[in-house]
Design a protein around this motif. Sequence first.
Motif, PDB file in Angstrom:
ATOM      1  N   GLN A  69       0.790  -1.350  -0.043  1.00  0.00           N
ATOM      2  CA  GLN A  69       0.008  -0.052   0.098  1.00  0.00           C
ATOM      3  C   GLN A  69       0.995   1.060   0.125  1.00  0.00           C
ATOM      4  OE1 GLN A  69      -2.180   0.992   3.466  1.00  0.00           O
ATOM      5  NE2 GLN A  69      -3.947   0.899   2.427  1.00  0.00           N
ATOM      6  N   VAL A  70       1.727   1.368   0.827  1.00  0.00           N
ATOM      7  CA  VAL A  70       2.670   2.547   0.880  1.00  0.00           C
ATOM      8  C   VAL A  70       3.593   2.491  -0.424  1.00  0.00           C
ATOM      9  CG1 VAL A  70       5.094   3.161   2.024  1.00  0.00           C
ATOM     10  CG2 VAL A  70       3.008   2.295   3.406  1.00  0.00           C
ATOM     11  N   GLU A  71       4.125   1.511  -1.151  1.00  0.00           N
ATOM     12  CA  GLU A  71       4.784   1.609  -2.235  1.00  0.00           C
ATOM     13  C   GLU A  71       3.761   2.230  -3.438  1.00  0.00           C
ATOM     14  OE1 GLU A  71       5.911  -2.435  -3.001  1.00  0.00           O
ATOM     15  OE2 GLU A  71       7.803  -2.203  -1.873  1.00  0.00           O
ATOM     16  N   ALA A  72       2.538   2.030  -3.360  1.00  0.00           N
ATOM     17  CA  ALA A  72       1.736   2.778  -4.228  1.00  0.00           C
ATOM     18  C   ALA A  72       1.266   3.905  -3.953  1.00  0.00           C
ATOM     19  CB  ALA A  72       0.222   1.764  -4.407  1.00  0.00           C
ATOM     20  N   TRP A  73       1.311   4.341  -2.758  1.00  0.00           N
ATOM     21  CA  TRP A  73       1.225   5.746  -2.153  1.00  0.00           C
ATOM     22  C   TRP A  73       2.149   6.655  -2.406  1.00  0.00           C
ATOM     23  CZ3 TRP A  73      -2.729   9.094  -0.607  1.00  0.00           C
ATOM     24  CH2 TRP A  73      -2.520   9.831   0.133  1.00  0.00           C
ATOM     25  N   GLU A  74       3.583   6.191  -2.455  1.00  0.00           N
ATOM     26  CA  GLU A  74       4.434   7.105  -2.693  1.00  0.00           C
ATOM     27  C   GLU A  74       5.077   7.297  -4.050  1.00  0.00           C
ATOM     28  OE1 GLU A  74       7.883   5.313  -0.455  1.00  0.00           O
ATOM     29  OE2 GLU A  74       8.194   3.640  -1.808  1.00  0.00           O
ATOM     30  N   LYS A  75       4.514   6.565  -5.049  1.00  0.00           N
ATOM     31  CA  LYS A  75       4.939   6.989  -6.151  1.00  0.00           C
ATOM     32  C   LYS A  75       5.329   8.395  -6.640  1.00  0.00           C
ATOM     33  CE  LYS A  75       4.505   2.624  -7.671  1.00  0.00           C
ATOM     34  NZ  LYS A  75       5.505   1.782  -8.042  1.00  0.00           N
ATOM     35  N   PRO A  76       6.406   8.581  -7.193  1.00  0.00           N
ATOM     36  CA  PRO A  76       6.779   9.998  -7.294  1.00  0.00           C
ATOM     37  C   PRO A  76       6.087  10.785  -8.170  1.00  0.00           C
ATOM     38  CG  PRO A  76       8.794   8.647  -7.400  1.00  0.00           C
ATOM     39  CD  PRO A  76       7.592   7.770  -7.404  1.00  0.00           C
ATOM     40  N   TYR A  77       5.537  10.288  -9.177  1.00  0.00           N
ATOM     41  CA  TYR A  77       4.373  10.920 -10.380  1.00  0.00           C
ATOM     42  C   TYR A  77       3.327  11.567  -9.516  1.00  0.00           C
ATOM     43  CZ  TYR A  77       1.432   6.692 -10.464  1.00  0.00           C
ATOM     44  OH  TYR A  77       1.014   5.693  -9.947  1.00  0.00           O
ATOM     45  N   ALA A  78       3.068  10.945  -8.509  1.00  0.00           N
ATOM     46  CA  ALA A  78       1.836  11.575  -7.650  1.00  0.00           C
ATOM     47  C   ALA A  78       1.797  12.608  -6.580  1.00  0.00           C
ATOM     48  CB  ALA A  78       1.096  10.330  -6.907  1.00  0.00           C
TER      49      ALA A  78
ATOM     50  N   GLU B 164      -5.742   4.341   1.273  1.00  0.00           N
ATOM     51  CA  GLU B 164      -6.238   2.954   1.545  1.00  0.00           C
ATOM     52  C   GLU B 164      -6.418   2.250   0.066  1.00  0.00           C
ATOM     53  OE1 GLU B 164     -10.449   0.689   2.658  1.00  0.00           O
ATOM     54  OE2 GLU B 164     -10.444   2.932   2.515  1.00  0.00           O
ATOM     55  N   MET B 165      -6.656   3.061  -0.817  1.00  0.00           N
ATOM     56  CA  MET B 165      -6.915   2.166  -2.301  1.00  0.00           C
ATOM     57  C   MET B 165      -6.272   2.874  -3.273  1.00  0.00           C
ATOM     58  SD  MET B 165     -11.144   1.820  -2.010  1.00  0.00           S
ATOM     59  CE  MET B 165     -11.556   3.384  -1.945  1.00  0.00           C
ATOM     60  N   PRO B 166      -5.164   3.071  -3.204  1.00  0.00           N
ATOM     61  CA  PRO B 166      -4.055   3.804  -4.271  1.00  0.00           C
ATOM     62  C   PRO B 166      -3.631   2.720  -5.464  1.00  0.00           C
ATOM     63  CG  PRO B 166      -2.520   2.565  -2.509  1.00  0.00           C
ATOM     64  CD  PRO B 166      -4.155   2.655  -1.849  1.00  0.00           C
TER      65      PRO B 166
ATOM     66  N   PRO C 128     -10.940   2.411   6.669  1.00  0.00           N
ATOM     67  CA  PRO C 128     -11.140   1.243   5.771  1.00  0.00           C
ATOM     68  C   PRO C 128     -12.333   0.601   6.339  1.00  0.00           C
ATOM     69  CG  PRO C 128      -8.778   1.127   6.325  1.00  0.00           C
ATOM     70  CD  PRO C 128      -9.388   2.258   7.351  1.00  0.00           C
ATOM     71  N   GLY C 129     -13.293   0.171   5.653  1.00  0.00           N
ATOM     72  CA  GLY C 129     -14.400  -0.444   5.986  1.00  0.00           C
ATOM     73  C   GLY C 129     -15.593  -0.243   4.838  1.00  0.00           C
ATOM     74  N   ILE C 130     -16.770  -0.992   4.934  1.00  0.00           N
ATOM     75  CA  ILE C 130     -17.719  -0.996   4.193  1.00  0.00           C
ATOM     76  C   ILE C 130     -18.252   0.329   3.769  1.00  0.00           C
ATOM     77  CG2 ILE C 130     -19.922  -1.939   3.330  1.00  0.00           C
ATOM     78  CD1 ILE C 130     -19.054  -4.453   4.947  1.00  0.00           C
ATOM     79  N   GLY C 131     -18.243   0.768   2.545  1.00  0.00           N
ATOM     80  CA  GLY C 131     -18.944   2.234   2.363  1.00  0.00           C
ATOM     81  C   GLY C 131     -18.112   3.215   3.034  1.00  0.00           C
ATOM     82  N   GLY C 132     -16.807   3.130   3.056  1.00  0.00           N
ATOM     83  CA  GLY C 132     -15.777   4.083   3.915  1.00  0.00           C
ATOM     84  C   GLY C 132     -16.439   4.495   5.308  1.00  0.00           C
TER      85      GLY C 132
END
Length: 420
Positions: free
Chosen positions: A10-19, A178-180, A238-242
């Motif tokens: 999850q962290v690896e997706a969050w920290e992407k430099p292009y974002a 939560e959902m990157p 995180p959870g159903i329906g946020g």
Amino acid sequence: FANGKGNLVQVEAWEKPYAWRTAECKVVIAGVSCVEKDTGGTCGGFGNADAGTTNASAKIDGTVFFGYRDIAVCPGTYWCAKEGETCTCDGEVLYARALFDGMGYTVSDSGSEYRFQATGPVTCGNNEFGHHFATDPSPYNIKHCWCTPRSVLERLHPAGTITRSPQECARKANTDFEMPATYAGRRLDAVTQPHPDEEDEHIFVEDDDAQEKVEQGVAGVEEERDEAPDGRVDSGRPGIGGSPRKLTTRSSPRRRRTYSYTPWALVEVPPEEDDGFGSAEGKTKVPVLTCAYEFGNPMSSFGQFTSDGSSAFFWGGNPGDSMVAEDIARKWAVGTQATCFVRKAGRSSTDTCAVAMEPLADLHKRKEGDLLASRILLYSLITLHVLIWLVLAFMLCGPMKGLFVRNQYSREILDSSSEE
């Protein structure tokens, strides 16, 4: 252990430099929040507001600063008194069970019947007229009074800026964190579009001329926020329906408490400059005042800095990580200007809602350290488990072997006697 690996992905997706884009943010207010890790409730055991705490809303290089003993949440509201007790507040008082549960905000910052102006002593539980509130904001729970001092109120709506809602921004940033992976492989401009089931947010003012200026990106006013009927705001857990994080609301007084500290800052973020490829298209053209956290959202910092209950609030007690969290916030306050990282992908990007005060790579290192610690603990437990079984086997097998030898020796004697 498996959860730690999932967090690392999850962290690896969050920290992407292009974002992310780098900006020079003006730090207006900084502080440290404190909640009970298990319940999300207000940290207890800190005494009254006039003894044992730091001076609320002190200033560092012109930046309003709250220490961890102030129990303050962004944008600058600190704990004042427990229900039935008295404290002094020169500013705005809010009567509620809690404001922040470590991952999101639990009370809307919009108008509330439990919010009023004060200029002196306040008995917690009474309104501005000194009468007890007609209704209970949280029946069967202990309530507290929270004070937003005038030094903070004066800084919340500077001319020519847009002030974002801490509640709404925390929800959006937490959701993106939560959902990157949802956004992987999609163009940034496509990612920033609102969800089809969510109504478009807008800035509203009654004056037509002011509204036209807002639409042109010249004036700033506070945006509207979605609020539940009971006044609670979705924390983005995180959870159903946020749905907000589900926590234990009642606990035994004998239970060992763990406090979690979250450093935060209210920063003024400059508008994004167009790179010639339409990167700033649809974004605001004026500075934005918003809450920032270590890595862009409160969820990623929750549980990182902890102490053993209220011992951190007493001299001689074990402060745990409380001072570590305070030193981080203090570092941001020094000099008023700080390099920050503004997310430009996801739903939080359209409102400049996700702002990180530390390099995103540091979050990856921290999570890797947590995962390594989990591995060491796991392997240690396995090794200990094997050793225990070996010891038990030795203890059981030793007497059994002795019994077998004795039985064999007895047979030999009997056989010898028979032959004789």
